[in-house]
Design a protein around this motif. Sequence first.
Motif, short mmCIF file in Angstrom:
data_model
loop_
_atom_site.label_atom_id
_atom_site.label_comp_id
_atom_site.label_asym_id
_atom_site.label_seq_id
_atom_site.Cartn_x
_atom_site.Cartn_y
_atom_site.Cartn_z
N GLU A 87 -5.12 5.22 -11.74
CA GLU A 87 -4.52 5.11 -10.41
C GLU A 87 -5.54 4.57 -9.40
OE1 GLU A 87 -3.06 8.95 -9.46
OE2 GLU A 87 -1.23 8.75 -10.67
N LEU B 133 -5.87 8.18 -1.39
CA LEU B 133 -5.87 6.82 -1.93
C LEU B 133 -7.17 6.12 -1.60
CD1 LEU B 133 -2.90 4.33 -1.44
CD2 LEU B 133 -5.21 3.62 -0.93
N TYR C 77 -5.05 1.52 -6.81
CA TYR C 77 -5.24 1.64 -5.37
C TYR C 77 -6.13 0.52 -4.85
CZ TYR C 77 -3.60 6.54 -5.72
OH TYR C 77 -2.87 7.69 -5.93
N THR D 150 2.66 6.91 -6.95
CA THR D 150 1.64 7.76 -7.54
C THR D 150 1.66 9.17 -6.98
OG1 THR D 150 0.02 7.02 -5.90
CG2 THR D 150 0.09 5.82 -8.00
N ASN E 89 0.83 -1.20 0.00
CA ASN E 89 0.00 0.00 0.00
C ASN E 89 0.86 1.25 0.00
OD1 ASN E 89 -2.78 0.76 0.02
ND2 ASN E 89 -2.53 1.51 2.11
N ARG E 90 1.95 1.23 0.76
CA ARG E 90 2.88 2.37 0.78
C ARG E 90 3.54 2.57 -0.57
NH1 ARG E 90 8.30 1.70 3.99
NH2 ARG E 90 8.85 0.82 1.98
N GLY F 111 0.48 10.19 -4.16
CA GLY F 111 -0.72 10.53 -3.39
C GLY F 111 -0.47 10.43 -1.89
N ASP F 112 -1.55 10.43 -1.13
CA ASP F 112 -1.47 10.15 0.31
C ASP F 112 -2.56 9.14 0.64
OD1 ASP F 112 -3.96 11.52 0.95
OD2 ASP F 112 -2.85 13.38 0.73
N TYR F 113 -2.51 8.59 1.85
CA TYR F 113 -3.41 7.50 2.18
C TYR F 113 -4.88 7.93 2.16
CZ TYR F 113 0.64 4.72 3.58
OH TYR F 113 1.81 4.02 3.59
N ARG G 265 1.22 4.24 -2.90
CA ARG G 265 1.15 5.66 -2.55
C ARG G 265 2.37 6.42 -3.06
NH1 ARG G 265 2.91 7.36 3.29
NH2 ARG G 265 4.83 6.78 2.20
N ASP G 266 3.55 5.85 -2.85
CA ASP G 266 4.78 6.55 -3.20
C ASP G 266 4.93 6.75 -4.70
OD1 ASP G 266 5.39 6.69 -0.54
OD2 ASP G 266 6.91 5.11 -0.57
N SER H 180 -8.83 1.87 6.48
CA SER H 180 -9.29 2.03 5.11
C SER H 180 -10.62 1.31 4.92
CB SER H 180 -8.27 1.47 4.13
OG SER H 180 -8.85 1.27 2.85
#
Length: 505
Positions: A387, A341, A391, A334, A327-328, A336-338, A331-332, A429
């Motif tokens: 994206e 996401l 995700y 793309t 998951n990290r 983005g942030d959680y 995020r990295d 999430s």
Amino acid sequence: MLLLGIDLGTSSIKVAVTDALTHRVLATAQYPDTEAVIVSKRPGWAEQSPDLWWEYVQEAIRRAHALGDYDPMDIGAIGIAYQMHGLVLVDKEQRVLRDSIIWCDSRAVPYGDRAFAAIGEQRSLERLLNSPGNFTAAKLAWVKENEPFVYEQIDKVLLPGDFIALRLTGEATTTISALSEGIFWDFASDTLSDDVFRYFGFDKGVVPSVRPVFGAHGGVTADVAAALGLKKGIPVSYKAGDQPNNALSLNVLEPGEVAATAGTSGVIYGVSDALTYDPGSRVNSFAHVNYTAASSEARGVRVSEVGVSEARRVGVLLCINGTGILNRWVRDITGGDYEALNAVASAVEPGSAGLKVLPFGNGAERIFYNKIVGAQVLDVDLNVHSEAHLYRAGQEGIAFAFRYGLDIMRGSGMNPGIIRAGNANMFKSPVFVEAFVNTTNVPVELYNSDGSIGAAIGAGMGAGIYRDGREAFAGLKPVKLIEPARAAVYDELYGEWKEHLSLFI
């Protein structure tokens, strides 16, 4: 009386200060702000610096103090939770000899495999409850063969939590639970394993003093107390690996109770009263925090004094290395942030329009007999997938991996009716929780608890502040119950995902 809990994670150090009487969490803090680096000098290797862990622990404690929500001099006991299976080596001056080979490092697999064959597979399973695999003992064997100049200087072999306690107190101690997770413990004789020490040629003198999980592991030294604004002599009264501790934090102590977590790795952890094992060591059995044995009684240790059962309690652990780290990674790459996401993933229908992710890019996976499968992104349609689909597919892939492992546990008799989890990490999430609950077809109770809070509870139990388990968990209430609502949909999606997985295992 206040309690300090320290959670030594792979990504960061978290601390919590709780009021033992009211069970209120007075302060929490984390350090560093960005996720701690895992050093991978070669493919399949994973190391971190124990000295850096100690720096992070001190900074996290200072951050908690700086909030001004309590008087640090009121802290009366300390508990430690830690990332499991890591190898920390110190010399006679208590200096670290090399970086820690941590839990997701794969280099020791061949050493464990050879030990499994030499000791005898059935004997290993019956006495160790596991293959030596790539656990701590096998990692020590790797050092012995590949870094003899380091090996010759070893005074004590520690688990990560043992090391933090050493820095706090100056005393080297360990526990049966820690020794079992390192595959140093013989459950049949309830002693250090003669088989393991004889085969690898280890001297038993490298093992620190064995103390109860809930008990005295030394008092904070004057120098450390002065540096951290604490009282000299505060006891470190509890130490446990992160997964047994997560179970403790959720009051998962008795047979049939099950906990889960989804941080860097993903875990389902169930409690059994039998010395159970998986013939393929795809799931692993270790001494739980309330495991007791004849040898413990001989030392005068009575776990009943801290309010938990004297019967044997074994933790059956399913670990998926590639979970939050996948998951990290999404995020990295793309940017983005959680929060973003999860928002865009929620807008995509289950199944991610056919995009599939195998989240196994963090070393050898035990559920695949310690094979390195690698992370895979499959069936990409460049005209359809965005994206947001990536995700969601990533989080669904993690949930499907949990189901794959849970089915192995079910084959060994672990059939949870409900799973307890902290309302943290990936369980925050909605996409992941929906996929997890419906794919496993098991309801989940979420609690406002985490590893640092669990360590604080453990500290109170070990210091005798709580008379029994009822007192220790008086403040523990679920904040949410999520029940399966689309199990048939996710079962079909899981079947498709599993077909693709079969091409790689």
